[in-house]
Design an enzyme around this catalytic site. Structure first.
Site, PDB file in Angstrom:
ATOM      1  N   THR A  27       0.846  -1.190   0.000  1.00 17.85           N
ATOM      2  CA  THR A  27       0.000   0.000   0.000  1.00 17.85           C
ATOM      3  C   THR A  27       0.888   1.248   0.000  1.00 17.85           C
ATOM      4  OG1 THR A  27      -0.182  -0.043   2.422  1.00 17.85           O
ATOM      5  CG2 THR A  27      -1.913  -1.162   1.175  1.00 17.85           C
ATOM      6  N   GLY A  61      -9.802   9.918  14.259  1.00 16.20           N
ATOM      7  CA  GLY A  61     -10.009   8.692  15.038  1.00 16.20           C
ATOM      8  C   GLY A  61      -9.649   7.473  14.217  1.00 16.20           C
ATOM      9  N   ASP A  94      -5.169  -0.461   8.332  1.00 15.15           N
ATOM     10  CA  ASP A  94      -6.008  -1.511   8.931  1.00 15.15           C
ATOM     11  C   ASP A  94      -7.392  -1.532   8.294  1.00 15.15           C
ATOM     12  OD1 ASP A  94      -3.921  -2.141  10.651  1.00 15.15           O
ATOM     13  OD2 ASP A  94      -4.631  -0.762  12.205  1.00 15.15           O
ATOM     14  N   THR A 114      -5.811   5.265  -6.704  1.00  9.53           N
ATOM     15  CA  THR A 114      -6.969   5.612  -5.885  1.00  9.53           C
ATOM     16  C   THR A 114      -7.306   7.086  -6.077  1.00  9.53           C
ATOM     17  OG1 THR A 114      -7.925   5.360  -3.680  1.00  9.53           O
ATOM     18  CG2 THR A 114      -5.675   6.196  -3.772  1.00  9.53           C
TER      19      THR A 114
END
Length: 312
Positions: A225, A296, A259, A246
């Site tokens: 990534t 967050g 994640d 992307t």
């Protein structure tokens, strides 16, 4: 004991995130004023599990937390997100893992983790969790628990013909060679790829080369990534290497984006086993792209209902 089948089982870490937002990261010996503090739920394993669950995967978590306030809260957090918790153990011998995170105004972060109870997850717990490992479609592991525990879980999955995703994070330079052979999909970021290959991975071209090198070590396929540059997917069949781009998004907080990508990838592998890996990666990029637009870690992870229908 449950004999349920799961889409995604994650063997990994839980961390309580103690997050401070500040204009910049402090230098050594310096104290600066931040403008916000909050406590969140993190840990690479739990993050990946929660993102998969929010996308509709039936998930189980295999981990260890302390018999403390943070541990109790974490178990409730799993339940609130629909994650199966029969294999979340509690111990009095260590505290729930914690991560101190500083995020600057550019969305960059610096993190110190204290693994605590995570390091007490071992072979005995894995044997107890065999129903969730052997009856999963996809097993996901990382390196925030004892590496030998992760490797044992990957081997258990392979013995039961369960697809494996391994995320070598946080990276260790002398990674046991068996990890490569135990990974159907070996997924890392550019800094992890650099440490593992000993070569610079600063652009797409170098990522292609690093991916080929990692593939040679025995992985089924490799994904590196590259943040806003998307990712590079290298597959064993014909050793093809593809750059999956992307869409640019305004990044507010990149904590946990990797994640989110892996949790989404696991969900796609479980639900769409015949989809080409680069298409799964393209969709996982989009999910992770949503997560960086809110502050967050887990609380920034999108639910299936909030995403465009074409992602499913």
């Amino acid at each position: 004991m449950t004999e349920e089948a799961f889409d995604v089982t994650v063997v990994g870490s839980c961390m309580t995130d103690l997050v401070s937002q500040a204009p910049r990261l402090p230098k050594a010996g310096e104290t600066i004023h931040g403008h916000k503090f909050f406590i969140g739920f993190g840990g690479k394993g739990a993050n990946q599990c929660i993102q998969a669950a929010r996308l509709g995967a039936k998930t189980a978590m295999v981990c260890k937390v302390g018999k403390d306030f943070f541990g109790e809260n974490y178990i409730q957090n799993f339940k609130d997100n629909g994650v199966h918790t029969d294999f979340v153990g509690q111990t009095s011998d260590a505290a729930t893992g914690a991560a101190s995170i500083i995020v600057n105004d550019a969305g960059e972060n610096a993190i110190v983790i204290v693994a605590g109870a995570n390091m007490l997850l071992g072979g005995e717990e894995l044997r107890g969790a065999l129903p969730a490992i052997s009856r999963a479609k996809v097993l996901v592991c990382q390196l925030e628990i004892s590496p030998q525990t992760s490797l044992q879980a990957l081997h258990m999955a392979q013995e039961n013909k369960v697809k494996t995703i391994f995320n070598p994070a946080p990276a260790i330079a002398d990674l046991d060679a068996d990890f490569y052979r135990a990974s159907d999909v070996f997924c890392c970021n550019e800094s992890e790829a650099e440490l593992l290959t000993g070569s610079s991975v600063a652009n797409v071209e170098e990522a292609h080369r690093a991916g080929q090198e990692l593939l040679k070590r025995g992985c089924g396929s490799v994904i590196i990534t590259l943040g806003p540059q998307g990712c590079v997917v290298v597959k064993a069949q014909g050793s093809s290497s593809k750059h999956v781009q992307t869409t640019a998004v305004p990044a507010v907080d990149t904590t946990g984006a990797g994640d989110s990508f892996i949790g989404a990838l696991a969900c796609y592998m479980a639900h769409y086993p015949t989809m080409p890996l680069e298409e799964m990666a393209r969709r996982a990029n989009q999910v992770a792209g949503v997560s960086v637009q809110t502050v967050g870690t887990q609380k920034s992870y999108p639910f299936k209902k909030d995403l465009p229908a074409e992602l499913f």
